[in-house]
Scaffold this active site. Structure first.
Site, PDB file in Angstrom:
ATOM      1  N   TYR A 196     -12.259  27.930  72.855  1.00  0.00           N
ATOM      2  CA  TYR A 196     -11.130  28.187  73.750  1.00  0.00           C
ATOM      3  C   TYR A 196     -11.604  28.119  75.186  1.00  0.00           C
ATOM      4  CZ  TYR A 196      -7.293  30.822  75.910  1.00  0.00           C
ATOM      5  OH  TYR A 196      -6.248  31.232  76.693  1.00  0.00           O
TER       6      TYR A 196
ATOM      7  N   TYR B 213      -1.617  22.393  73.069  1.00  0.00           N
ATOM      8  CA  TYR B 213      -2.154  23.734  73.338  1.00  0.00           C
ATOM      9  C   TYR B 213      -1.938  24.643  72.135  1.00  0.00           C
ATOM     10  CZ  TYR B 213      -3.542  27.593  76.389  1.00  0.00           C
ATOM     11  OH  TYR B 213      -4.210  28.629  76.976  1.00  0.00           O
TER      12      TYR B 213
END
Ligand SMILES: [Zn+2]
Lengths: 141, 373
Positions: free
Chosen positions: B323, B273
């Site tokens: 994203y 992440y």
């Protein structure tokens, strides 16, 4: 770094039912933490239960607003209110409560913090108003 | 799995994005909406709930659904929950999706939106401290102070991931950058520059979760969930973890690896992440790929490049692909294990790690170990 904006911003201050008494103390220039009546563990920020012994009985205890600089940022992008100048937000490791990291404004606009340096809390607020927040200044200027 | 195109302005609602990604994912699997009996998403009040998406696609009575509040930290938990629902027999075919207009509607970076609802905000917002880049920058500097991590280390992540994105037709940012480009990018919140920060993207991504047995009969090669784990994280309450340079991933990782009977050395490709460059460094350490404090030098060695021993964020990550709040990391892991990652394929990839936000800001994290079926 004399271009730093001094003092805290005026973002939303939104006390809740746990924290209202703490903010009230700040307005009286008192820096307090909770201390558990059962096991004596101090805690901050304010909440009802002691995470060490899971009981609810506690009292407020004034402590010296002292700590060390754990980290800081120099904000250079307008995310909210402010006059567009950069400003410093500091992360302080509070001496009175082991394991407590808290944030505040940096009250030494002439320079940035130094990692690990000792700092002292000061009560700050907008011009013409009483203190509403806690900022941090270096012990050694 | 399925995607919508990524953009800075989708021009459509998150409901439409969700439906499009789900239809693409079902088509990829050779399934139809009538096969779906479970729906799950995570969101922070910024997207279409399963209760809206189901009826919009004619799925009126799903036998299982999950509308998980939360940001990136719960992104992988959603797939873990879906796998549990399938394993428990509550649902047979679950679609996990995330639809987001993170640039044109609800800016994820924190500009021009309301403050999050949390008691912790009161201790931060009055000091002008609430946006994710600020919060992560604070943790990043703590790591720099303690371990000597440098701007060049952060920059190597940005440069490396952009090089991978150049091989990814879906990526929003495909023009290669240099370390000098990184260092010249403007300040956001020191120590972070613009190129430390992920993109804010409009788009959606969906994944189909079903039993291993059923997956083998579908259109694409199956990928198995070998392990799914949940963890805690940093909060601002004393009494919890108080080392800002270590995340909840450090505690979660042993549970995750043990479930699968694997270790860090078995991981062929990792999607970590990357809301910010620094989060890759701290996770390389906390997931056991290098000793604590050595994430920066590990990245600088080239280890995480496509041709390195541990390719990381092979799609370009949030920094360069786009994203979608964690779900596009899982999708990229699936793609690598299916062997359909095109020019960025890691040869012989059998085990992939995919991770959620490691437990800063919102005190929770989650991760998946996936294996070629
Ligand atoms: Zn106690």
């Amino acid at each position: 770094m004399s271009d730093l904006m001094p003092g805290p911003l005026r973002g939303a201050l939104t006390p809740d039912r746990d924290s209202a008494p703490w903010w009230e103390r700040v307005r009286r220039r008192e820096f307090a933490v909770q201390r558990c009546d059962t096991c004596r563990t101090p805690r901050f920020p304010a909440r009802a239960f002691c995470p060490a012994c899971r009981t609810e009985r506690w009292h407020w205890e004034a402590v010296e607003p002292e700590g060390t600089v754990e980290s800081w940022i120099v904000n250079r992008r307008a995310f909210g209110p402010g006059d567009g100048r950069p400003y410093v937000v500091v992360m302080v490791r509070l001496a009175g409560v082991p394991g407590c990291l808290l944030y505040g404004s940096w009250e030494a606009p002439s320079r940035e913090p130094v990692g690990g340096e000792r700092v002292r809390g000061v009560f700050v607020g907008p011009a013409g108003e009483g203190p509403t927040l806690v900022g941090w200044e270096p012990v050694v200027r | 799995m399925g995607y919508t195109p990524f953009s800075k302005d989708s021009g459509v609602s998150t409901l439409t994005l969700a439906c499009r990604a789900i239809m693409a994912a079902l088509d990829d699997a050779g399934l139809a909406p009538d096969d779906v009996d479970g729906l799950a998403t995570h969101r922070v009040g910024d997207s279409a709930a399963p209760s809206l998406v189901g009826p919009a696609l004619g799925v009126h009575d799903p036998s299982w659904h999950l509308d998980q509040f939360g940001g990136g930290s719960v992104s992988h938990a959603v797939v873990g929950q879906a796998a549990l629902a399938v394993a428990a027999g509550v649902a047979e075919t679950v679609v996990c999706y995330r639809a987001i207009n993170a640039r044109s509607e609800f800016r994820m970076g924190g500009t021009g939106r309301g403050l999050p609802v949390s008691p912790e905000v009161q201790y931060q917002a009055p000091y002008g401290f609430f946006a994710p880049p600020q919060q992560y920058a604070m943790y990043a500097r703590a790591h720099m102070l303690r371990y000597g991590t440098t701007a060049e280390h952060f920059g190597r992540i940005a440069v490396t991931q952009r090089a991978s994105a150049a091989r990814n037709p879906r990526a929003l940012m495909r023009t290669p950058i240099t370390l000098d480009d990184y260092l010249a990018s403007r300040w956001i919140a020191e120590p972070f520059r613009l190129l430390d920060c992920c993109l804010e993207t409009d788009g959606a991504c969906a994944l189909v979760i079903t039993s291993a047995e059923r997956a083998r009969d579908l259109r694409r090669p199956p990928v198995l969930v070998s392990a799914a784990a949940w963890g805690g994280g940093q909060s601002h309450l004393s009494g919890g973890p108080a080392d800002p340079t270590t995340t909840a991933a450090a505690a979660l990782a042993p549970r995750l690896y043990a479930q699968a009977g694997l270790g860090p050395a078995d991981v062929d490709v990792a999607q970590l992440y990357d809301c910010f460059t620094y989060s890759v460094i701290v996770q390389l350490e906390d997931y056991g790929f290098c000793p604590k404090g050595e994430g920066g030098p590990y990245v600088a060695s080239g280890a995480t490049a496509l041709d390195g021993p541990l390719p990381v964020n092979t799609h370009g990550g949030f920094l360069s692909e786009g994203y979608v709040h964690g779900v596009n990391h899982i999708a990229e892991a699936v793609s690598q294990l299916r062997g359909d990652a095109g020019d960025r394929q890691v040869r012989g990839a059998e085990v992939a790690l995919s991770t959620a936000q490691p437990g800063y800001v919102l005190p929770a994290t989650s991760a998946l170990l996936l294996r070629k079926g």
